[in-house]
Design an enzyme around this catalytic site. Structure first.
Site, PDB file in Angstrom:
ATOM      1  N   CYS A  55       1.330  -4.213   8.546  1.00  0.00           N
ATOM      2  CA  CYS A  55       1.143  -2.827   8.137  1.00  0.00           C
ATOM      3  C   CYS A  55      -0.104  -2.279   8.828  1.00  0.00           C
ATOM      4  CB  CYS A  55       0.997  -2.735   6.625  1.00  0.00           C
ATOM      5  SG  CYS A  55       0.596  -1.078   6.027  1.00  0.00           S
ATOM      6  N   CYS A  74       0.804  -1.231   0.000  1.00  0.00           N
ATOM      7  CA  CYS A  74       0.000   0.000   0.000  1.00  0.00           C
ATOM      8  C   CYS A  74       0.833   1.276   0.000  1.00  0.00           C
ATOM      9  CB  CYS A  74      -0.971   0.001   1.175  1.00  0.00           C
ATOM     10  SG  CYS A  74      -0.184   0.248   2.782  1.00  0.00           S
ATOM     11  N   CYS A 101      11.994  -7.205  13.023  1.00  0.00           N
ATOM     12  CA  CYS A 101      12.603  -8.132  12.067  1.00  0.00           C
ATOM     13  C   CYS A 101      11.629  -8.266  10.895  1.00  0.00           C
ATOM     14  CB  CYS A 101      12.834  -9.463  12.772  1.00  0.00           C
ATOM     15  SG  CYS A 101      13.654 -10.699  11.791  1.00  0.00           S
TER      16      CYS A 101
END
Length: 137
Positions: free
Chosen positions: A95, A49, A118
């Site tokens: 996200c 995105c 990570c």
């Protein structure tokens, strides 16, 4: 599960490893990611995105085989979920905008946060701070 499409980057444009990582909560092989050794200044975005996730100045070499950061660009850039797979407890990171899987966060990072984000290279794109060039992980 992550959203299949976004206005900026439909999931159909993802290659096999990018789709596996972002949409199926997969993990790329250690030391295989295109952005692992990137040392340029700029911003790391969600591949799906284009939401900004990490600044290059928070990236460091943790030796774990995946790009590591000690903090995201903002508190709402990342969504945190308990992950009890593989007979262990971890904290999954996604996200905050489109819910794509990014990787995991661990409490063994450097100061000032003590955290190690990570992140799979395959879940990121990088925008070079000097010339604006974009590189997909």
């Amino acid at each position: 599960m992550a959203k299949e499409t976004t206005p900026d980057h439909p999931a159909t444009e993802l290659n096999e490893i990018q789709r596996y990582v972002t949409q199926e909560r997969g993990t790329e092989a250690p030391y295989s990611g295109k952005l692992l050794h990137n040392k340029r200044e700029g911003v790391y975005h969600c591949l799906c995105c284009n939401q900004p996730l990490f600044y290059s100045d928070s990236k460091y070499d943790s030796g774990c085989g995946w790009p590591s950061f000690y903090q995201p660009v903002s508190d709402d850039a990342i969504r945190y979920l308990d992950d009890n797979t593989h007979n262990m407890h971890r904290v999954e990171i996604r996200c905050g905008h489109c819910d794509a899987h990014l990787g995991h966060v661990f409490p063994d990072g450097p100061q000032p946060t003590g955290e190690r984000f990570c992140v799979n290279s395959a879940s990121l794109s990088f925008t070079d701070g000097e010339n604006g060039d974009k590189t997909a992980g």
